[in-house]
Each structure stands twice: as C-alpha cells, then as structure tokens.
Write a protein that holds these residues in place. Sequence first.
Motif, PDB file in Angstrom:
ATOM      1  N   PHE A 147       6.664  84.543 -18.307  1.00 46.66           N
ATOM      2  CA  PHE A 147       6.915  83.350 -17.631  1.00 46.66           C
ATOM      3  C   PHE A 147       5.609  82.504 -17.921  1.00 46.66           C
ATOM      4  CE2 PHE A 147       7.686  80.214 -14.287  1.00 46.66           C
ATOM      5  CZ  PHE A 147       9.080  80.215 -14.367  1.00 46.66           C
ATOM      6  N   SER A 154       2.773  77.878 -17.234  1.00 48.21           N
ATOM      7  CA  SER A 154       3.831  78.498 -16.281  1.00 48.21           C
ATOM      8  C   SER A 154       4.154  77.490 -15.312  1.00 48.21           C
ATOM      9  CB  SER A 154       3.461  79.936 -15.600  1.00 48.21           C
ATOM     10  OG  SER A 154       2.385  79.797 -14.582  1.00 48.21           O
ATOM     11  N   LYS A 155       3.293  76.742 -14.966  1.00 45.04           N
ATOM     12  CA  LYS A 155       3.661  75.408 -13.949  1.00 45.04           C
ATOM     13  C   LYS A 155       4.617  74.511 -14.565  1.00 45.04           C
ATOM     14  CE  LYS A 155      -0.330  74.975 -10.955  1.00 45.04           C
ATOM     15  NZ  LYS A 155      -1.593  74.332 -10.767  1.00 45.04           N
ATOM     16  N   ASN A 158       8.064  76.083 -14.867  1.00 48.00           N
ATOM     17  CA  ASN A 158       8.694  76.239 -13.549  1.00 48.00           C
ATOM     18  C   ASN A 158       9.139  74.749 -13.228  1.00 48.00           C
ATOM     19  OD1 ASN A 158       9.241  77.863 -11.432  1.00 48.00           O
ATOM     20  ND2 ASN A 158       8.003  76.612 -10.161  1.00 48.00           N
ATOM     21  N   GLU A 167      14.807  76.785  -6.796  1.00 43.78           N
ATOM     22  CA  GLU A 167      13.893  77.919  -6.437  1.00 43.78           C
ATOM     23  C   GLU A 167      14.954  79.175  -6.246  1.00 43.78           C
ATOM     24  OE1 GLU A 167      11.095  79.020  -7.605  1.00 43.78           O
ATOM     25  OE2 GLU A 167      11.245  81.183  -6.604  1.00 43.78           O
ATOM     26  N   ARG A 172      13.440  85.381 -11.614  1.00 38.92           N
ATOM     27  CA  ARG A 172      12.508  85.845 -12.459  1.00 38.92           C
ATOM     28  C   ARG A 172      12.405  87.416 -12.550  1.00 38.92           C
ATOM     29  NH1 ARG A 172      10.501  82.254  -9.417  1.00 38.92           N
ATOM     30  NH2 ARG A 172      10.486  80.056 -10.079  1.00 38.92           N
ATOM     31  N   TRP A 435       8.002  82.210  -7.328  1.00 36.40           N
ATOM     32  CA  TRP A 435       7.205  81.391  -8.003  1.00 36.40           C
ATOM     33  C   TRP A 435       5.793  81.528  -7.867  1.00 36.40           C
ATOM     34  CZ3 TRP A 435       5.028  79.434 -11.914  1.00 36.40           C
ATOM     35  CH2 TRP A 435       3.796  78.506 -11.772  1.00 36.40           C
TER      36      TRP A 435
END
Length: 490
Positions: A147, A154-155, A158, A167, A172, A435
């Motif tokens: 991820f 990754s941010k 996301n 979410e 994941r 997350w």
Amino acid sequence: MIETSKEPVLIFLFGATGDLARRKLYSALYRLYTRDQEFAVIGLARRAHTDESFRDLINDSLPSEAGQRKHFLARFYYKRLDITRPESFATLKKFSDELDTRYQLHGNRIFYLSLAPCYFAEAAKNLKKAGISATPGWKRLIIEKPFGHNLESSKELNESLLHAFKEDEIYRIDHYLGKEMVQNIEVLRFANPIFEAIWNRRYISNVQITLSETLGVGDRANYYDQTGALLDMVQNHIMQLLTLVAMEPPTRLETNDVRYEKVKVLKAIRPMNINNIVEQIVRGQYARGITPEREKLPAYIDENNISSDSETETFVAARFLIDNYRWQGVPFYIRTGKRMAKKSTQIVIQFKKLPKNPYFHNINHVGPNLLVIYISPDEGLSLKLNVKENGNAGNTVPISLKFRNSELAMENMQDAYERLMADCINGDSTNFTRWDEVAYSWEIVDSIVDSWKKRRVPVDYYEAGSMGPNSADELLEKNGHHWWPIMQME
Ligand SMILES: NC(=O)C1=CN([C@@H]2O[C@H](COP(=O)(O)OP(=O)(O)OC[C@H]3O[C@@H](n4cnc5c(N)ncnc54)[C@H](OP(=O)(O)O)[C@@H]3O)[C@@H](O)[C@H]2O)C=CC1
Ligand SMILES: O=C1O[C@H](COP(=O)(O)O)[C@@H](O)[C@H](O)[C@H]1O
C-alpha cells in the motif's frame, strides 16, 4: 470453521491472469463455493481470453480433487480491460448489471485489486466514474499490498481511494492475518491466564519473529528488485505479527478495539536514525550457495532480470524496541529473507532465566523457558520446560509440551485467502489493516530507509541456503542473545 454470511456477491477480479490469482485466489474461491457461497466472478486483465480459455486457466489452478469444478467454472466470465483506459469500464458496467440480474446478486460487489500497486488508485477512480460501484447492495474494495512505497505515497493512495470508497469499504489485505496460527495468537494470550500474567518485560527476555523462505524471487524479479525484503515483508506481515504479540488486551475482540491496540504498539516502536541504524538492523543479499541436497543455487544478481550491480536486500534482520511500560527493554528481533535454509514462519517467546540458585548441579545448562508459535508450514505450539532428569534429583533436562494441528485438520481448515474473502463477504474487517496501522507502519519503515540513505549501510552477503549473514547473528550476540534455530514439530 467460519460461517460465511452466504450473501450472494459479484466479484470483480482485477489481475485475473496474474500469479496471485492463479496460485491462491482461484483455489480459495473454489473452497468458498464448496461451502455454498453464492457468487459470480468477472476476471479482468489486458490479454485476450474467451470465457472458455479463461475457465481453462482457472481449471489448471484447481487442486486435482476439485469435484465440483464444472459448476464452479461456469460462474466465471472474462472481460478484457486496461485500467488506464476508462472507456473499457463503460462496457463492464453493462455486463456486470446483466450478471447481477442473472444470478440475483442484489447489487453486492467485491472489487479485488490483484494488480501492481501503480494501478490501485486508477482502478478505484474508474469504477466510481463508470457507476459500477454505485449499486443498491454493499460494495467492498480488497486491495493488495504494498500500500504505497512510503508514508507520503501511501497517504496519496489513501486519499485517492477515499474519493471512490469509504474507509469501512476498503479492505487492505495482509494474508498473514488470515493464517490459522496468527489468529490463534490473541486466543493464546487472552484465554490463558498463565500467559496473560507473565506477558511483559518482567518475565520475557526477548521475542524472535522469523519469516524465512527457501525460494528466490522467481518471475517477480521486476517487482522485487524495486521493493526488497524491508518493504515486501517487514512493513506489512512482520509489523502485523509484532503488534499481535505486543498489543495490550483489547476491550473486546472486535474490529476497532483490536486495531486500536495494534496502532498503540506501532506508535511506541522506537524509530531508527543514523546513530542507531547500524546496531539495530542488518541488510543482506544472497550469494551463490547450495541446498542440503547439494544442488547449486544462484546468487540474487544471477537471477533472471536482476541487474548485476543490484544492492536490493533479500534479507533483513532487526532489533525493534517498544517504548511502553509493558515492553521497556525487551528486544523484538525479526528476520526475513529469500533463499534461506528453511521455509518457516515462527515466533519464539524467550522467558527470563532463573536467578542464580543452588538447587541444581547443572544450573549453567538450565535453558530458558520458550514458547514457540509455529505458524507455517507446521501449525502448533510448544512450551519448553525443565524437568527432573530421571533418577537424578539434582539434574534437569529440557522437555517440550506440544500441540500440533493434524494434517487432516489443516486440510479441512480454510486457508488464509479463503478465510479473508469470507470475512470480506461477511463485512468483517478485523483481520484487514486499517489506514492508521498502515501509516504508522510506514513511519517506522521510512525511518529505516531514510537512515540507510543518509548513512550508507552496505549489504552483507549470505550463502543461498543458509540462515542469513553472520551480521544477523552478531545483532543478537551484542545483547547476549542468539537466534533459536527453526524448530520442526515432530
Ligand atoms: N504473487 C504473490 O505471491 C503475491 C502478490 N501480492 C500482490 O498481488 C498483486 C498482484 O500480484 P501478482 O499476481 O504477483 O502480479 P502479476 O504481475 O503476476 O499479475 C498482474 C495482473 O495484472 C494484470 N494487468 C497488468 N497491467 C494491467 C492493466 N494496465 N490493466 C489491467 N490489468 C493489468 C495482468 O494481466 P495482463 O498482463 O493480461 O494485463 C495480470 O493479470 C500485487 O499487488 C502484489 O504485490 C501480494 C502477496 C503475494
Ligand atoms: O506477501 C508476500 O508473501 C510471500 C510469502 O507468503 P507465505 O504465506 O508463503 O509465507 C512472499 O513470498 C512474497 O514475496 C511477499 O510478497
């Protein structure tokens, strides 16, 4: 056995011709089918297939004893699609709506992105744009690893996903969280007062987590050479195992309570910096070697598609410290690597030694108590104790109390991907990573990568077929510890 909700679902399998789908996902879906899960699957990838040739490909991935294959395969359809071409999603919408009606799937949809990570965001965006994820039923996105490749990317990923899915719709996947004995860690810790009482710095000397593989990089060289062992195995699987061993008891064994406790551990792991990086972490790469049967093994740089000057690490060992009351001063040693001597995933909890005492002649040889959690290939536990030597009151001998899942039990049990897909159909995301777990885990890994950049740490070479470079042993010796060998359950 986990009960599935049996709600029917349409599964969109992106990357349907890929390695993961062929090695793991089709057999997992087959097992779900034999447990009466209702579904239809649309396989998606760029190369040309008819439904028939696609079904042949799946057929080749099924175990020979799969008796219901004909009816199972009839539920699979193939559509050619390029993630980067939004127009191909429009025809997908029409076809998926037709299947929904034909199989009465109530608009429930799982989008499984078994794709290279560079396509994750675009796939989610195009699904939303084409209206494929807007149906009356529930929708869930299963997203493979890695991820992102650091915290920042990754941010970004996301945020892109959150434009298309909420979410609680994002699953994941970390397949280690679907393994039987990984799921047993919580039970072992929280259903047994004897462990609950001693699971802390007063009684535990150190923890050792090993994920060793005998295989090399195979045909995943392009991916692996850009990734390395730290990102491939430590950022996800090892961090997850470490948090399960180290977390505080959750208020309830429910999704967010468990994840909340795991995040607290990640926040407490001491980051690496240029001053401690060399003492705390070792990177290795396999050189030529031999198997126990004396077959020659190539060096990493001699594998297909690997450049001869690659410095990618195929092995990592580290000492992590957790700065909280429970674990202050207890090293968590981890190691993982390709082309090692044995394929094994195991966790050893080493308890502290007795204080000096006058009771036994052989006190210097009284070993510490060890709790070993065998995750794979064996599934079980052993607890090493010292008992009286027969006929000699002054001497002790080590014995092991063992529990092992039988082969029959293991055959009948769900495998990791099957279990996690069933969880996703049930809407249970406990064993998927939230997350903030991903983000904190990246913070730790980023601290390692940044320190490696600032202070060049050369790779230490190890013979293929060994247990890693000597520096991995020295990492523990500095603290008066040593790696417990990979133990096999007889
Ligand atoms: N393989 C493994 O053991 C594991 C893999 N993973 C993860 O699973 C994911 C998939 O890995 P893996 O199966 O090994 O990868 P592969 O490279 O074997 O497969 C990739 C798949 O994506 C398809 N694809 C590639 N580009 C596009 C595109 N532009 N549009 C549509 N489809 C495309 C390919 O088919 P085509 O070329 O026909 O388009 C193929 O089906 C990755 O995220 C990986 O990190 C995680 C754990 C283990
Ligand atoms: O995620 C990954 O895991 C596998 C090892 O999984 P296991 O269940 O066989 O232990 C590893 O080979 C691969 O490189 C990595 O991407």
